[in-house]
Structure formats: structure tokens, C-alpha cells
Scaffold this motif. Structure first.
Motif, PDB file in Angstrom:
ATOM      1  N   GLY A   1      49.104  66.927 -19.448  1.00 39.16           N
ATOM      2  CA  GLY A   1      48.621  68.314 -19.394  1.00 39.16           C
ATOM      3  C   GLY A   1      47.653  68.642 -20.518  1.00 39.16           C
ATOM      4  O   GLY A   1      46.733  67.885 -20.819  1.00 39.16           O
ATOM      5  N   ALA A   2      47.907  69.811 -21.149  1.00 42.38           N
ATOM      6  CA  ALA A   2      46.964  70.307 -22.157  1.00 42.38           C
ATOM      7  C   ALA A   2      46.893  69.371 -23.365  1.00 42.38           C
ATOM      8  O   ALA A   2      45.816  69.196 -23.955  1.00 42.38           O
ATOM      9  CB  ALA A   2      47.387  71.706 -22.598  1.00 42.38           C
ATOM     10  N   ALA A   3      48.034  68.735 -23.729  1.00 43.92           N
ATOM     11  CA  ALA A   3      48.008  67.821 -24.889  1.00 43.92           C
ATOM     12  C   ALA A   3      47.104  66.625 -24.596  1.00 43.92           C
ATOM     13  O   ALA A   3      46.345  66.173 -25.461  1.00 43.92           O
ATOM     14  CB  ALA A   3      49.427  67.349 -25.226  1.00 43.92           C
ATOM     15  N   ALA A   4      47.158  66.135 -23.355  1.00 40.79           N
ATOM     16  CA  ALA A   4      46.277  65.014 -22.971  1.00 40.79           C
ATOM     17  C   ALA A   4      44.824  65.475 -23.003  1.00 40.79           C
ATOM     18  O   ALA A   4      43.940  64.740 -23.473  1.00 40.79           O
ATOM     19  CB  ALA A   4      46.659  64.502 -21.586  1.00 40.79           C
ATOM     20  N   ALA A   5      44.570  66.688 -22.529  1.00 40.54           N
ATOM     21  CA  ALA A   5      43.189  67.197 -22.531  1.00 40.54           C
ATOM     22  C   ALA A   5      42.672  67.346 -23.962  1.00 40.54           C
ATOM     23  O   ALA A   5      41.526  66.999 -24.270  1.00 40.54           O
ATOM     24  CB  ALA A   5      43.134  68.541 -21.808  1.00 40.54           C
ATOM     25  N   LEU A   6      43.544  67.829 -24.856  1.00 37.01           N
ATOM     26  CA  LEU A   6      43.143  67.997 -26.262  1.00 37.01           C
ATOM     27  C   LEU A   6      42.758  66.652 -26.870  1.00 37.01           C
ATOM     28  O   LEU A   6      41.692  66.509 -27.479  1.00 37.01           O
ATOM     29  CB  LEU A   6      44.310  68.621 -27.047  1.00 37.01           C
TER      30      LEU A   6
ATOM     31  N   GLU B   1      38.290  74.177 -26.787  1.00 42.40           N
ATOM     32  CA  GLU B   1      37.920  74.912 -28.011  1.00 42.40           C
ATOM     33  C   GLU B   1      38.718  74.383 -29.217  1.00 42.40           C
ATOM     34  O   GLU B   1      38.168  74.156 -30.299  1.00 42.40           O
ATOM     35  CB  GLU B   1      38.262  76.382 -27.738  1.00 42.40           C
ATOM     36  N   LEU B   2      40.021  74.130 -28.995  1.00 38.99           N
ATOM     37  CA  LEU B   2      40.834  73.625 -30.111  1.00 38.99           C
ATOM     38  C   LEU B   2      40.437  72.198 -30.481  1.00 38.99           C
ATOM     39  O   LEU B   2      40.468  71.819 -31.660  1.00 38.99           O
ATOM     40  CB  LEU B   2      42.332  73.701 -29.764  1.00 38.99           C
ATOM     41  N   ALA B   3      40.032  71.403 -29.479  1.00 40.24           N
ATOM     42  CA  ALA B   3      39.578  70.036 -29.781  1.00 40.24           C
ATOM     43  C   ALA B   3      38.385  70.096 -30.730  1.00 40.24           C
ATOM     44  O   ALA B   3      38.316  69.335 -31.707  1.00 40.24           O
ATOM     45  CB  ALA B   3      39.221  69.286 -28.502  1.00 40.24           C
ATOM     46  N   ALA B   4      37.450  71.006 -30.462  1.00 36.61           N
ATOM     47  CA  ALA B   4      36.267  71.132 -31.325  1.00 36.61           C
ATOM     48  C   ALA B   4      36.684  71.558 -32.732  1.00 36.61           C
ATOM     49  O   ALA B   4      36.161  71.045 -33.737  1.00 36.61           O
ATOM     50  CB  ALA B   4      35.304  72.155 -30.729  1.00 36.61           C
ATOM     51  N   HIS B   5      37.672  72.445 -32.815  1.00 36.48           N
ATOM     52  CA  HIS B   5      38.153  72.903 -34.118  1.00 36.48           C
ATOM     53  C   HIS B   5      38.820  71.750 -34.887  1.00 36.48           C
ATOM     54  O   HIS B   5      38.523  71.513 -36.072  1.00 36.48           O
ATOM     55  CB  HIS B   5      39.140  74.061 -33.895  1.00 36.48           C
TER      56      HIS B   5
END
Ligand SMILES: NC(=O)C1=CN([C@@H]2O[C@H](COP(=O)(O)OP(=O)(O)OC[C@H]3O[C@@H](n4cnc5c(N)ncnc54)[C@H](O)[C@@H]3O)[C@@H](O)[C@H]2O)[C@@H](O)CC1
Ligand SMILES: [K+]
Length: 506
Positions: free
Chosen positions: A141-146, A115-119
Motif C-alpha cells: 500500500g502507501a508504505a510501498a508507494a513511499l 509528497e512525503l517521499a519528496a520530503h
């Protein structure tokens, strides 16, 4: 000359200032410079500042601090700011400043990364401030996913804070995923990893923001010659010069299978100011050289029979060309400067000397390193160009030039150069033969001109690397001039050299 340093060197240079309690001042200078660079870039693109949106991806260290402070400066200019905190903490003063300036904060989790990537993808400016020179490895982790969720072709402007997160500041290795930047704003001085591939692939344009550490910087780990340096190093004939005194290059290149390589190497050498070019090789190739370049003096004799100031060996030669390969070895044994390309690379002794300049591409460098017992294949060379070229120079004791979008040159002592003056259109058959000719001509002309290098701030013992870098830059600039935005054939690179030379020496 652009000087670049490892992250470790930069951190050491910051130490005296940090010890004097100036850490916050350095961060203010860095973040203010970053914000200004964003403003200039938006204006240059004709974009409105007021009301534009900026998303800062902020890690928990000082790099994140720089990004948050920069975003708070941008908020003061009327930009709408959002921060995505990628770590379990954030630089406290910077986060407070960001919030005071009206920024919105999101804390990244595995659950909200998509969701944050889209934002973030919708922002006019994305500031990548997750990892800087304190990084160990890449995003996890989440930073890589973003970052994986953000397309590498974001519609907005992507600006890396100090270095694209995941790029190693010392080596240029890129730990995926890396968000490719349009602009990298780097603090104190350029980082070596920004001028070497694959780091350079992700850095975009590099802008240095001075922060006051300059007087504490040591000898650079990498340098780049700029037009003023090139102009100083290029020779000019004296009033009493004659063809022999200007520099004679001997060319041992081409074979019945690849006769064109000899022609292109000779054309490169003639275009780059050699007083005379002597060609040695099979009669059929010599005939073609004579027809294409009547200026070249052809013979079928031995290396010892020909008086020259430097040799070019190997372009267009294969393992079966035993007579030519023997000439290549004789040229190296003569002790004169030699540029050794392509087919000569596997045929020379393992240990050479600094005045021998090897010009492999990544595959040839991997083969050379493999032969010398170092564990590299082509993809390992491409993943760490700086490490590979350095190791080859140390093992061979020669000067090694690795061809690529950033051409790297390593001397066997300590100097390193990175030149990136070309265009992707240079990736055309015969381009390397012209490069060999240009470097050969320069070796013949300035190889013994020790004072020229001393005057340009280059240790005379390290001049072979500077000559190779000079040749790479001339070749790149000639390619850019020849391209005119479209494709060209290798001979056109040689045709473009004299005008490029004239502008630089002007
Ligand atoms: N030291 C100074 O005086 C200055 C530093 N500056 C900035 O500070 C940066 C260096 O700051 P730091 O040393 O705090 O380090 P970074 O901000 O580069 O990040 C490292 C932080 O993240 C953690 N980390 C390391 N690798 C990680 C990984 N792979 N994944 C997740 N977390 C990881 C570390 O524990 C550390 O907290 C520079 O790049 C520059 O942007 C500037 O503000 C100028 C002045
Ligand atoms: K960064």
C-alpha cells in the motif's frame, strides 16, 4: 567468527527477558545503540550533527518503536526530526518520546505518499524502521508507494533499523520495494538474512548492537569466518614436512576446448600451499599445464594410479569429455575429499558425501536442483540463495558452495557459512577455476587434520564446509588485493594468495 541467527531464533532468545519485564529496557538499548551508530557514521563522513535533519519511517510494531526512540535521542543531540508513520498506529511510548523531543509527525496515506517521499528524500539521514523481524512479507500500500518513490540513491545516509524493511530476516529474500541502506544497525546479533543475498545487497555495512540477549542465543544458523579464524585454520609446514606430507592434490580439469581452466586450477592450488599438484588429462592440455606451471607433475593415467590426499574435478570440462568425466566419478568413488566444479556437477551421482564439495554458480545450482526434482530456476536460486543451497546440500548429502557476492556454504548437517571478502572485479573468466584450485589445495592439506577444526570451535564432521568457506575467503581477499581499485585477470588472483595467506597466518 560472526554468528548470525534467524529472526525466530532472536525472538526466542528475547523471550526470557521479555518474561522478566525487560521489554522496555531492550528497546532502550536497541534505540540508543541505533542513535549512536548514526552519530558515529555522520562524524565519520565529516557531517555536522547539529541542525542536520533525520526522517524516520516508522511502522506500527516494535521496529517502528526503535526508530522513534532513536530519533528522539538524535533530537536531543540537536538534529531536526520528522517521522512518517506508515501504519494505522505507532508504538505509543516511543511516539510520545519522539513528540516530547520536538519531532514533527506525518501520517502516511495513499494520497500524500508522493509528497512525503519528496520530503524524506531531502533529509540528511533516513531511518528505515517500518518492518523488522515481525514482518510477514514486504511493504504494501502507501508504505510501498513511499519507498518506491524514494530513489535508491538518496543523497543522505540511509540506515536500516534491525533489517531493511521487506528483507526476510531468516532467508535474505527481498520483497520489493526495499530501501537499500548504507548501514544496517541490527540488535542482539546479526540476522542470517543480512549475510545472504539478496538481503545482503540491501543491507550495506552491518553493525551489531548488543542488547543483553547473547547468553540465550542457540547454535547460529549461519557463521562468517573472520581474519582470526582464518589464521587459526591455515596450516603451516612443520620442520620435518615434505612435499607429500604437506598434501598432494590431484587435478582432473580442462579439455581441448578449455585448456586454460586446467592451468588456472593448478595455479590456484600451487598458490594455496599444496605440497604437490598432479595433473591428469588430455596430452595437449597436459603440455600447456607443463609449460605454464613447471611445478605440476602431469600424467595420463587413471585416478587409482595416483596417490593424492584430495581431488579437484570438473573445471573446464564439458559433457563430451567422457574420459575426464569417468576420472571425476572415480575420484568421488575413492572416498577422498573432492572439490567438484563446473562440468563435473551434472556427471556425478545424485547422492554424494560431505567430503565432496560442489561449487556451482546460481545457474549450475538451479540445474542441479532441477535434476534432483526440486523446483528452482536461476532466478529462484538468486531470490533465495540460502534456501537453495541448503536444499542442495540436503538432497546431495554433499557440501555445497554457491558462488556469488556473498558466497554461501552449506554442509549436509547443520553448519552454514557466508563469506563476503571479495570485490565485484572477481567476476572474471577463470576466477572460479582458481577458487577450485585453492579449495582443492586446502582439502589436501587439512582435510584429515581433525584437531585443527575442533580447536577452532568447528565440529570435525562439519570441517568440509569450513574448508570451503576458508577457500572462498582466501579467494575473495586475494581478489581484493589484486584489484587495487581496478580490473585484473584470473591468474592475478592466484598470484595474490601467498601474501594474503602470510598476513592472515602472520
Ligand atoms: N522483541 C524485543 O524484545 C525487541 C524487539 N526489537 C525490535 O522489534 C522488532 C520486531 O518487532 P515486532 O514484533 O513488533 O514486529 P515489527 O516491528 O517487525 O513489525 C511487525 C508489525 O507490523 C505488522 N506487519 C507485519 N508484516 C507487515 C507487512 N508486510 N506490512 C505491514 N505491516 C506488517 C505486524 O502486525 C506487526 O504489528 C525487531 O525487528 C526490533 O527492531 C528491539 O526493540 C529489541 C527488543
Ligand atoms: K527496518
Amino acid at each position: 567468527m560472526i554468528s548470525a541467527y534467524t529472526g525466530t531464533q532472536i525472538r526466542a532468545a528475547e523471550q526470557p527477558l521479555l518474561a522478566a519485564g525487560m521489554g522496555a529496557v531492550l528497546m532502550q538499548r536497541a534505540s540508543y545503540g541505533l542513535a549512536n551508530a548514526v552519530v558515529h557514521e555522520l562524524r565519520a563522513r565529516g557531517r555536522r550533527l547539529y541542525g542536520a535533519s533525520v526522517a524516520v519511517l516508522a511502522g506500527k510494531g516494535n521496529n517502528g518503536g526503535d526508530g522513534l526512540f532513536a530519533a528522539s535521542f538524535l533530537a536531543a543531540r540537536g538534529m531536526r526530526t520528522t517521522a512518517v508513520l506508515t501504519g494505522d498506529a505507532a508504538h505509543p511510548e516511543a511516539l510520545a518520546a519522539f513528540e516530547r523531543a520536538g519531532g514533527r509527525v506525518h501520517v502516511l496515506t495513499e494520497a500524500n505518499a508522493g509528497e512525503l517521499a519528496a520530503h524524506v528524500a531531502g533529509a540528511d539521514v533516513v531511518l528505515d524502521a517500518i518492518l523488522g523481524t515481525g514482518a510477514q512479507g514486504g511493504l504494501r500500500g502507501a508504505a510501498a508507494a513511499l519507498v518506491s518513490g524514494l530513489s535508491n540513491e538518496l543523497p543522505g545516509l540511509v540506515v536500516a533499523c534491525d533489517i531493511p524493511s521487506g528483507v526476510d530476516a531468516d532467508t535474505g529474500e527481498a520483497h520489493a520495494p526495499v530501501l537499500s541502506a548504507d548501514l544496517t544497525v541490527t540488535f542482539g546479533a546479526a540476522k542470517a538474512g543480512l549475510l545472504a543475498d539478496p538481503g545482503a545487497d540491501h543491507a550495506g555495512r552491518v553493525q551489531v548492537v548488543p542488547i543483553g540477549i547473547e547468553e540465550h542465543l542457540p547454535w547460529p544458523s549461519l557463521r562468517r569466518l573472520e581474519p582470526a579464524d582464518l589464521g587459526r585454520l591455515l596450516p603451516r609446514p612443520g620442520r620435518r614436512s615434505h612435499k607429500y606430507s604437506r598434501g598432494v592434490l590431484g587435478v582432473v580439469a580442462g579439455s581441448e576446448d578449455y585448456p586454460g581452466a586446467a592451468v588456472l586450477a593448478c595455479r590456484g592450488a600451487l598458490s594455496a600451499g599444496a605440497g604437490m599438484v598432479r595433473y591428469l588429462g588430455p596430452p595437449a592440455v597436459a603440455d600447456l599445464v607443463r609449460q605454464s606451471c613447471p611445478e605440476v607433475v602431469c600424467s595420463t593415467g587413471s585416478v587409482a594410479d595416483n596417490r593424492v590426499q584430495a581431488w579437484l574435478v570438473g573445471s573446464g570440462m564439458g559433457p563430451g569429455d567422457s574420459e575426464q568425466l569417468q576420472r571425476a566419478r572415480d575420484a568421488v568413488e575413492s572416498g577422498l575429499p573432492v572439490i567438484a566444479d563446473a562440468g563435473a556437477l551434472p556427471a556425478l551421482p545424485d547422492v554424494l558425501a560431505p567430503q565432496v564439495v560442489l561449487t556451482p554458480h546460481a545457474g549450475e545450482l538451479a540445474a542441479l536442483l532441477d535434476r534432483l526434482g526440486a523446483d528452482y530456476d536461476r532466478s529462484a536460486v538468486e531470490a533465495n540463495t540460502l534456501g537453495a543451497v541448503r536444499q542442495a546440500a540436503v538432497l546431495t548429502e554433499a557440501t555445497v558452495l554457491l558462488k556469488g557476492p556473498s558466497t554461501l556454504v552449506a554442509s549436509p548437517f547443520q553448519d552454514f557459512y557466508s563469506q563476503a571478502d571479495g570485490t565485484p572485479w572477481l567476476a572474471t573468466a577463470g576466477s572460479g577455476d582458481v577458487l577450485a584450485g585453492i579449495i582443492g589445495a586446502l582439502l589436501a592439506q587439512v582435510g584429515s587434520d581433525v584437531g585443527r577444526f575442533r580447536n577452532a570451535g568447528i565440529d570435525p564432521d562439519e570441517r568440509w564446509a569450513a574448508i570451503a568457506a576458508l577457500g572462498a575467503s582466501l579467494h575473495g581477499r586475494a581478489g581484493t588485493a589484486a584489484a587495487e581499485g581496478g580490473p585484473f585477470t584470473a591468474g592475478r588472483i592466484a598470484d595474490a594468495v601467498p601474501a594474503v595467506w602470510g598476513r592472515l597466518a602472520g
